[in-house]
Write a protein that holds these residues in place. Sequence first.
Motif, PDB file in Angstrom:
ATOM      1  N   ARG A  66      53.710 -91.593 -78.442  1.00  0.00           N
ATOM      2  CA  ARG A  66      55.153 -91.802 -78.307  1.00  0.00           C
ATOM      3  C   ARG A  66      55.749 -92.185 -79.652  1.00  0.00           C
ATOM      4  O   ARG A  66      55.171 -92.989 -80.381  1.00  0.00           O
ATOM      5  CB  ARG A  66      55.454 -92.927 -77.313  1.00  0.00           C
ATOM      6  CG  ARG A  66      55.218 -92.566 -75.873  1.00  0.00           C
ATOM      7  CD  ARG A  66      55.666 -93.698 -74.956  1.00  0.00           C
ATOM      8  NE  ARG A  66      55.457 -93.361 -73.553  1.00  0.00           N
ATOM      9  CZ  ARG A  66      54.286 -93.471 -72.925  1.00  0.00           C
ATOM     10  NH1 ARG A  66      53.225 -93.928 -73.575  1.00  0.00           N
ATOM     11  NH2 ARG A  66      54.178 -93.120 -71.661  1.00  0.00           N
ATOM     12  N   VAL A  67      56.894 -91.601 -79.972  1.00  0.00           N
ATOM     13  CA  VAL A  67      57.651 -92.001 -81.150  1.00  0.00           C
ATOM     14  C   VAL A  67      59.065 -92.317 -80.679  1.00  0.00           C
ATOM     15  O   VAL A  67      59.695 -91.474 -80.018  1.00  0.00           O
ATOM     16  CB  VAL A  67      57.671 -90.902 -82.235  1.00  0.00           C
ATOM     17  CG1 VAL A  67      58.481 -91.373 -83.444  1.00  0.00           C
ATOM     18  CG2 VAL A  67      56.253 -90.541 -82.662  1.00  0.00           C
ATOM     19  N   ALA A  68      59.541 -93.509 -81.003  1.00  0.00           N
ATOM     20  CA  ALA A  68      60.840 -93.984 -80.524  1.00  0.00           C
ATOM     21  C   ALA A  68      60.967 -93.753 -79.019  1.00  0.00           C
ATOM     22  O   ALA A  68      61.972 -93.239 -78.530  1.00  0.00           O
ATOM     23  CB  ALA A  68      61.986 -93.318 -81.285  1.00  0.00           C
ATOM     24  N   ASN A  69      59.909 -94.094 -78.303  1.00  0.00           N
ATOM     25  CA  ASN A  69      59.834 -94.012 -76.835  1.00  0.00           C
ATOM     26  C   ASN A  69      59.773 -92.599 -76.270  1.00  0.00           C
ATOM     27  O   ASN A  69      59.698 -92.432 -75.054  1.00  0.00           O
ATOM     28  CB  ASN A  69      60.992 -94.768 -76.173  1.00  0.00           C
ATOM     29  CG  ASN A  69      60.849 -96.267 -76.364  1.00  0.00           C
ATOM     30  OD1 ASN A  69      59.740 -96.784 -76.321  1.00  0.00           O
ATOM     31  ND2 ASN A  69      61.954 -96.942 -76.607  1.00  0.00           N
ATOM     32  N   ALA A  70      59.815 -91.577 -77.127  1.00  0.00           N
ATOM     33  CA  ALA A  70      59.732 -90.205 -76.621  1.00  0.00           C
ATOM     34  C   ALA A  70      58.274 -89.743 -76.644  1.00  0.00           C
ATOM     35  O   ALA A  70      57.550 -89.964 -77.618  1.00  0.00           O
ATOM     36  CB  ALA A  70      60.585 -89.276 -77.468  1.00  0.00           C
ATOM     37  N   LEU A  71      57.880 -89.107 -75.547  1.00  0.00           N
ATOM     38  CA  LEU A  71      56.524 -88.592 -75.439  1.00  0.00           C
ATOM     39  C   LEU A  71      56.488 -87.222 -76.131  1.00  0.00           C
ATOM     40  O   LEU A  71      57.107 -86.267 -75.664  1.00  0.00           O
ATOM     41  CB  LEU A  71      56.207 -88.465 -73.943  1.00  0.00           C
ATOM     42  CG  LEU A  71      54.776 -88.452 -73.464  1.00  0.00           C
ATOM     43  CD1 LEU A  71      53.998 -89.648 -73.997  1.00  0.00           C
ATOM     44  CD2 LEU A  71      54.774 -88.463 -71.935  1.00  0.00           C
ATOM     45  N   LEU A  72      55.762 -87.134 -77.258  1.00  0.00           N
ATOM     46  CA  LEU A  72      55.818 -85.897 -78.052  1.00  0.00           C
ATOM     47  C   LEU A  72      55.346 -84.679 -77.264  1.00  0.00           C
ATOM     48  O   LEU A  72      55.913 -83.594 -77.391  1.00  0.00           O
ATOM     49  CB  LEU A  72      54.975 -86.035 -79.328  1.00  0.00           C
ATOM     50  CG  LEU A  72      55.412 -87.100 -80.339  1.00  0.00           C
ATOM     51  CD1 LEU A  72      54.688 -86.882 -81.663  1.00  0.00           C
ATOM     52  CD2 LEU A  72      56.909 -87.114 -80.551  1.00  0.00           C
ATOM     53  N   ALA A  73      54.316 -84.839 -76.445  1.00  0.00           N
ATOM     54  CA  ALA A  73      53.747 -83.695 -75.723  1.00  0.00           C
ATOM     55  C   ALA A  73      54.718 -83.099 -74.705  1.00  0.00           C
ATOM     56  O   ALA A  73      54.563 -81.960 -74.279  1.00  0.00           O
ATOM     57  CB  ALA A  73      52.454 -84.114 -75.017  1.00  0.00           C
ATOM     58  N   LYS A  74      55.742 -83.881 -74.324  1.00  0.00           N
ATOM     59  CA  LYS A  74      56.696 -83.403 -73.310  1.00  0.00           C
ATOM     60  C   LYS A  74      57.927 -82.729 -73.941  1.00  0.00           C
ATOM     61  O   LYS A  74      58.802 -82.249 -73.240  1.00  0.00           O
ATOM     62  CB  LYS A  74      57.173 -84.581 -72.454  1.00  0.00           C
ATOM     63  CG  LYS A  74      56.136 -85.098 -71.475  1.00  0.00           C
ATOM     64  CD  LYS A  74      56.145 -84.282 -70.183  1.00  0.00           C
ATOM     65  CE  LYS A  74      55.251 -84.868 -69.119  1.00  0.00           C
ATOM     66  NZ  LYS A  74      53.818 -84.657 -69.411  1.00  0.00           N
ATOM     67  N   MET A  75      57.978 -82.702 -75.279  1.00  0.00           N
ATOM     68  CA  MET A  75      59.170 -82.133 -75.924  1.00  0.00           C
ATOM     69  C   MET A  75      59.130 -80.611 -75.898  1.00  0.00           C
ATOM     70  O   MET A  75      58.068 -80.011 -76.085  1.00  0.00           O
ATOM     71  CB  MET A  75      59.249 -82.576 -77.390  1.00  0.00           C
ATOM     72  CG  MET A  75      59.618 -84.032 -77.571  1.00  0.00           C
ATOM     73  SD  MET A  75      59.746 -84.359 -79.351  1.00  0.00           S
ATOM     74  CE  MET A  75      60.229 -86.078 -79.306  1.00  0.00           C
ATOM     75  N   ASN A  76      60.296 -79.984 -75.697  1.00  0.00           N
ATOM     76  CA  ASN A  76      60.375 -78.530 -75.827  1.00  0.00           C
ATOM     77  C   ASN A  76      60.618 -78.169 -77.303  1.00  0.00           C
ATOM     78  O   ASN A  76      60.759 -79.053 -78.152  1.00  0.00           O
ATOM     79  CB  ASN A  76      61.447 -77.955 -74.893  1.00  0.00           C
ATOM     80  CG  ASN A  76      62.839 -78.482 -75.210  1.00  0.00           C
ATOM     81  OD1 ASN A  76      63.141 -78.756 -76.375  1.00  0.00           O
ATOM     82  ND2 ASN A  76      63.679 -78.622 -74.206  1.00  0.00           N
ATOM     83  N   ARG A  77      60.664 -76.890 -77.601  1.00  0.00           N
ATOM     84  CA  ARG A  77      60.774 -76.435 -79.001  1.00  0.00           C
ATOM     85  C   ARG A  77      61.991 -77.023 -79.706  1.00  0.00           C
ATOM     86  O   ARG A  77      61.917 -77.446 -80.857  1.00  0.00           O
ATOM     87  CB  ARG A  77      60.895 -74.902 -79.045  1.00  0.00           C
ATOM     88  CG  ARG A  77      59.634 -74.178 -78.691  1.00  0.00           C
ATOM     89  CD  ARG A  77      59.938 -72.682 -78.633  1.00  0.00           C
ATOM     90  NE  ARG A  77      59.830 -72.078 -79.964  1.00  0.00           N
ATOM     91  CZ  ARG A  77      58.705 -71.533 -80.414  1.00  0.00           C
ATOM     92  NH1 ARG A  77      57.619 -71.531 -79.686  1.00  0.00           N
ATOM     93  NH2 ARG A  77      58.676 -70.982 -81.608  1.00  0.00           N
ATOM     94  N   ARG A  78      63.114 -77.019 -78.987  1.00  0.00           N
ATOM     95  CA  ARG A  78      64.352 -77.506 -79.584  1.00  0.00           C
ATOM     96  C   ARG A  78      64.245 -79.001 -79.903  1.00  0.00           C
ATOM     97  O   ARG A  78      64.656 -79.463 -80.951  1.00  0.00           O
ATOM     98  CB  ARG A  78      65.518 -77.248 -78.620  1.00  0.00           C
ATOM     99  CG  ARG A  78      66.890 -77.295 -79.244  1.00  0.00           C
ATOM    100  CD  ARG A  78      67.954 -76.984 -78.199  1.00  0.00           C
ATOM    101  NE  ARG A  78      67.801 -77.840 -77.011  1.00  0.00           N
ATOM    102  CZ  ARG A  78      68.261 -79.088 -76.926  1.00  0.00           C
ATOM    103  NH1 ARG A  78      68.907 -79.621 -77.923  1.00  0.00           N
ATOM    104  NH2 ARG A  78      68.072 -79.790 -75.827  1.00  0.00           N
ATOM    105  N   GLU A  79      63.642 -79.736 -78.958  1.00  0.00           N
ATOM    106  CA  GLU A  79      63.479 -81.181 -79.162  1.00  0.00           C
ATOM    107  C   GLU A  79      62.517 -81.468 -80.312  1.00  0.00           C
ATOM    108  O   GLU A  79      62.731 -82.412 -81.086  1.00  0.00           O
ATOM    109  CB  GLU A  79      62.979 -81.837 -77.869  1.00  0.00           C
ATOM    110  CG  GLU A  79      64.047 -81.881 -76.778  1.00  0.00           C
ATOM    111  CD  GLU A  79      63.488 -82.204 -75.400  1.00  0.00           C
ATOM    112  OE1 GLU A  79      64.248 -82.772 -74.608  1.00  0.00           O
ATOM    113  OE2 GLU A  79      62.315 -81.859 -75.112  1.00  0.00           O
ATOM    114  N   ILE A  80      61.484 -80.638 -80.427  1.00  0.00           N
ATOM    115  CA  ILE A  80      60.537 -80.832 -81.533  1.00  0.00           C
ATOM    116  C   ILE A  80      61.227 -80.560 -82.868  1.00  0.00           C
ATOM    117  O   ILE A  80      61.071 -81.316 -83.832  1.00  0.00           O
ATOM    118  CB  ILE A  80      59.283 -79.949 -81.349  1.00  0.00           C
ATOM    119  CG1 ILE A  80      58.417 -80.535 -80.230  1.00  0.00           C
ATOM    120  CG2 ILE A  80      58.485 -79.849 -82.652  1.00  0.00           C
ATOM    121  CD1 ILE A  80      57.209 -79.708 -79.879  1.00  0.00           C
ATOM    122  N   ALA A  81      62.029 -79.498 -82.917  1.00  0.00           N
ATOM    123  CA  ALA A  81      62.752 -79.179 -84.150  1.00  0.00           C
ATOM    124  C   ALA A  81      63.674 -80.342 -84.536  1.00  0.00           C
ATOM    125  O   ALA A  81      63.744 -80.734 -85.709  1.00  0.00           O
ATOM    126  CB  ALA A  81      63.561 -77.897 -83.985  1.00  0.00           C
TER     127      ALA A  81
END
Length: 227
Positions: free
Chosen positions: A60-75
């Motif tokens: 988790r970074v800043a409470n966001a679970l990286l593995a759950k991010m979609n492409r746009r969120e990762i960008a």
Amino acid sequence: MIRFDQVSKRYDGGFEALSSLSFQIERGEMVFLTGHSGAGKSTLLRLLTAIEKPSSGHVRVANALLAKMNRREIAFYRRKLGVVHQDHLLLMDHSVYDNVAQPLLVAGEHPADIKRRVHAALDKVGLLSREKFKPIQLSGGEQQRVGIARAVVKKPDLILADEPTGNLDPTLSRDIMALFAQFNAIGTTVIIASHDLGLIARLNYRVLSLHQGKLLDTPFAPTGRQS
Ligand code: ADP
Ligand code: ADP
């Protein structure tokens, strides 16, 4: 700001590069990640840049679970990251200015903002006078500082550096570390992977030690601040 819970990474072929890592890094901390070659330092950084996903566990970074991010969120997430590589990956046929401007151009920033921020970033690493030079005309330490200027030009929340002093002599290495400390002093969280134990020992920062994919350090930061 960063939280690893029971994170393991097994590469195709079955090799477990990281084994059940749990630790936390607070916002505004500067931390060294150390360990022998092959200990898993780069793998840990690749999990944080979301280039790799954990085989099990949660990052988790800043409470966001990286593995759950979609492409746009990762960008979007990566815009808040500043990454520094050992061999700095500069465009050798472009000027220092263009190299540092590149992430802002990619992000579609306004030209006037780009100019001001590139100049501010080059000023911070002491290379304003070199903006028209090609990287090849600079020393190794200067090239690494261009790489750092490029990493900080987006005003990242988090700087990740993988062996940033790997090719530099001890004096230049200290200068580069001082530069990271300067960015940390204005609130940026900094993680530096390095096997230069002598240099790290002289600096007073928390050290996370990896040994064959396992953490040797105390698992949690002693501070009680919120991430
Ligand atoms: P370090 O950065 O500490 O040198 P790495 O994270 O690069 O360590 O590597 C940890 C282990 O994982 C090493 O044994 C390495 O060979 C292995 N490894 C790294 N990347 C890959 C990959 N893409 N595929 C398979 N094994 C890998
Ligand atoms: P802006 O006005 O766009 O917010 P500033 O003038 O505050 O930008 O900063 C200009 C440059 O200073 C940035 O592009 C960056 O190079 C550097 N900088 C400022 N704050 C930070 C920070 N927190 N972390 C890293 N670099 C920073």
